[in-house]
Design an enzyme around this catalytic site. Structure first.
Site, short mmCIF file in Angstrom:
data_model
loop_
_atom_site.label_atom_id
_atom_site.label_comp_id
_atom_site.label_asym_id
_atom_site.label_seq_id
_atom_site.Cartn_x
_atom_site.Cartn_y
_atom_site.Cartn_z
N ASP A 1 0.84 -1.18 0.00
CA ASP A 1 0.00 0.00 0.00
C ASP A 1 0.89 1.25 0.00
O ASP A 1 1.89 1.30 0.72
CB ASP A 1 -0.86 -0.03 1.27
CG ASP A 1 -1.90 1.06 1.29
OD1 ASP A 1 -2.81 1.03 0.45
OD2 ASP A 1 -1.79 1.96 2.16
N GLU B 1 1.54 0.26 -4.90
CA GLU B 1 1.06 1.54 -5.39
C GLU B 1 2.25 2.49 -5.45
O GLU B 1 2.79 2.87 -4.40
CB GLU B 1 0.01 2.12 -4.43
CG GLU B 1 -1.28 1.34 -4.38
CD GLU B 1 -2.29 2.01 -3.42
OE1 GLU B 1 -3.43 2.24 -3.84
OE2 GLU B 1 -1.92 2.29 -2.26
#
Ligand code: CA
Length: 662
Positions: free
Chosen positions: A347, A376
């Site tokens: 993340d 990400e």
């Protein structure tokens, strides 16, 4: 008088009260400890405790009989030891007990913490638990093996949330919203459709990526009957599973053994498990287990001393600090070794420094190079650490082969994420063709793609295609169904289903790694709620009756997956192969077409032609010379062949055509 003073001094020394806390010019100067005995080393005869907290004045170990409430049965001072550690040994059986540490630093007595290396906890994770880990292993665990995967481009990732996937009554599951739901075989909906694990097998995906499984803070595990829901991007104990997904969050064994059982069952069914990890921030800053143990060390701060917040959640961690990096590396290794996890999705990976991501890759390579890493490549806000040092998407060549999500192909298909009601290529908005081509080429450098016309980048950030994760939707932002309904409020459901098929055809035929959001294969929606992180189950659940209603869509996805699996031409492994074998063709506006030649990547089909019509009206398209066997046309896929075509043909509105020829 002097004699008395000396006596007092000797007394103080005996009490151990003279320890003078060490001071450091900066957090970066803290000593490094590389021992593998962090926090608890248990045996029936004794338990050794060791915490790292270099600037503490004192550290106390508290032992409890229960996971919550009550006074400690023992409070033991820990002794300052080497390299910033503090130690104490308890020479008796502590199995079944709970413990915390309490740090005093700069005159502040911090709250108790289970530490950062708790591997088992009681309910709500406030106290660490002492358990016998051998008892957490399911039968046959020692024979558990990862399903085979040659290249990451062979992966088909399916992102799901435990509750979404199995909470509905019509899921046919018994363990609604639990780890164990994914161990239930042969479940069906009331209308007789396969659900749960059987649904995954029917669809044909290769990997599940599950929203956070570690212990998070936003759900009160003592109130699970109150229909509580959260995505779980609020880490509390990084190395323990979440209690809300266990059948008994009060029993420290339950969450551990049940997650293992889930991994084992998925493996037995040929599915790999990707863990969603959120090392970039914690649920709270000041009172997180990390901060209570080593105040400030794990976080970044602004120049004025306030907490920096690249996560948008109130804090951001400082992976560039040696012991934070070490914590992340060791934590990831721990999930692989103890839980047999097959891959990691980071993340807000753009918060982490590149060196840490490289260290994690190197550590996993030593265990098994096929363990995947993607993340990400962005942040939610600015960070004090320079962009050039962080694992941002455009820096992906510097942390090769770790992959990044391609927001370029995503937004080219559906429209910019910041513009909710505006569409993209698949909804008929013109001007996205070049970004679609960029996505098709797996974000690698391709001589026919103009990098100056791409949505969010001007860099071919994938050295090789497995560095790009292609997707049209995930848990964030509107799901595909809701997005299409927002952009095209007047379109019929038939039209929206056609657009949905077109979008996923682009995802699943593009070079790179395809990724789909659970339930989209049956037209799942979230009732228009975009950021449904704490919305009730009624918004987030997958209604399995949809599988009957949208059976045609499901079959299309299933066939699309079968097409990709059967044809390695869509799964090339090098940028050179793509450049040599994939050519884009001249087309009209909002149409993208390409041909893959030369039995690429060992494909049985010599030449493959793919045409995407993003227009909401049919277009006429002239096939290259010769006879072409259509396997995808007018919203249908049949690998055995639909028709033989040549010359000028019709590509229906919002649809894909896929053909092969000798
Ligand atoms: Ca929890």
């Amino acid at each position: 008088m002097k004699k008395i003073l000396l006596l007092v001094l000797a007394f103080i020394m005996l009490c151990g009260c003279t320890y003078k806390a060490k001071t450091y010019a900066s957090l970066d100067d803290y000593p490094v400890y590389e021992g593998n005995d962090m926090e608890l080393t248990y045996s029936p005869a004794k338990s050794d405790f060791c915490v790292w907290s270099p600037a503490a004045q004192s550290v106390v170990l508290k032992i409890y009989d229960a996971a919550q409430d009550g006074e400690p049965s023992e409070t033991l001072p820990m002794k300052a030891a080497e390299k910033g550690t503090w130690r104490v040994s308890v020479k008796k059986e502590l199995l079944g007990k709970f413990y915390t540490f309490q740090v005093t630093q700069d005159g502040t007595v911090y709250d108790e913490t289970p530490g950062i290396w708790a591997k088992a906890v009681g309910v709500n994770g406030n106290r660490a638990a002492i358990i016998d880990f051998v008892k957490t292993n399911p039968d046959g665990w020692e024979n558990d093996v990862r399903p085979k995967m040659d290249n990451f481009t062979d992966a088909i990732i399916y992102e799901l949330h435990y509750r979404d996937f199995s909470i509905a009554e019509n899921s046919g599951n018994k363990n609604h919203g639990k780890f164990l739901a994914l161990t239930e075989e042969n479940t069906v909906s009331p209308k007789g459709e396969k659900t749960g694990l059987s649904h995954l097998k029917e669809l044909g995906i290769t990997h599940v990526q599950i929203l956070p499984s570690y212990d998070y803070g936003s759900i009160d595990e003592t109130k699970l009957d109150e229909n509580v829901y959260n995505w779980g991007y609020d880490p509390k104990n990084y190395n323990v599973p979440e209690g809300g997904y266990a059948t008994d969050p009060y029993n420290p064994y339950s969450r551990i053994s049940e997650l293992k059982k889930m991994v084992q069952t998925l493996h037995q069914n040929g599915i790999r498990v990707i863990m969603d990890v959120v090392y970039n921030h914690t649920f709270v800053g000041e009172t997180s287990p990390l901060n209570l143990l080593v105040p400030k060390y794990f976080y970044r701060f602004k120049e004025d001393g306030s907490w920096s917040d690249a996560s948008g959640c109130g804090n951001e961690t400082a992976s560039e600090r040696v012991m934070v990096r070490r914590f992340m590396v060791e934590s990831v290794k721990y999930w692989v070794k103890e839980y047999h996890i097959d891959g990691f999705r980071f993340d807000l990976m753009g918060i982490h420094d590149i060196e840490t991501m490289r260290a994690i890759r190197a550590a996993l390579d030593e265990i098994d190079p096929s363990i995947s890493i993607h993340g990400e490549g962005w942040t939610a806000a600015g960070s004090p650490l320079a962009d050039s040092l962080r694992a941002l998407k455009n820096n992906a060549p510097k942390f090769y082969p770790t992959a990044v999500f391609s927001d370029d192909i995503r937004d080219a298909m559906r429209g910019n994420w910041t513009e909710g009601d505006k569409g993209g290529f698949v909804t008929g908005t013109k001007g996205y063709e070049e970004s679609i081509k960029f996505g098709i080429a797996g974000a690698t450098a391709h001589s026919q793609v103009d990098l100056l016309k791409i949505c969010h980048t001007n860099t071919a950030y994938s050295i090789n295609p497995f560095q790009a994760i292609n997707y049209v939707s995930c848990h964030d932002d509107p799901c595909l169904t809701d997005k299409l309904r927002t952009v095209l409020p007047k379109a019929s459901e038939k039209e929206l289903l056609a657009i949905d098929k077109l979008a996923q055809t682009i995802v699943l035929t593009s070079q790179g790694v395809p990724f789909i959001f659970a339930g989209e294969e049956i037209f799942r929606n979230k009732k228009g709620v975009h950021n449904s992180y704490n919305s009730p189950d009624s918004i987030n659940l997958i209604d399995w009756n949809y599988k009957t209603t949208y059976r045609d869509l499901f079959d299309y996805y299933k066939n699309l997956i079968a097409l990709r699996k059967a044809h390695p031409a869509f799964r090339m492994t090098t940028a050179k192969d793509i450049q040599d074998n994939l050519q884009f063709l001249e087309t009209d506006k909002n149409v993208v077409a390409y041909i893959i030649n030369n039995n690429a990547n060992g494909d049985a089909w010599k030449n493959i032609l793919v045409v995407f019509n993003g227009n909401r009206t049919p277009v006429s398209y002239t096939l290259p010379s010769g006879k072409w066997n259509a396997v995808c046309l007018d919203g249908k896929i049949d690998l055995k062949g639909i028709a033989t075509k040549s010359g000028k043909i019709n590509i229906s509105a919002s649809s894909a055509g896929i053909f092969w020829a000798e």
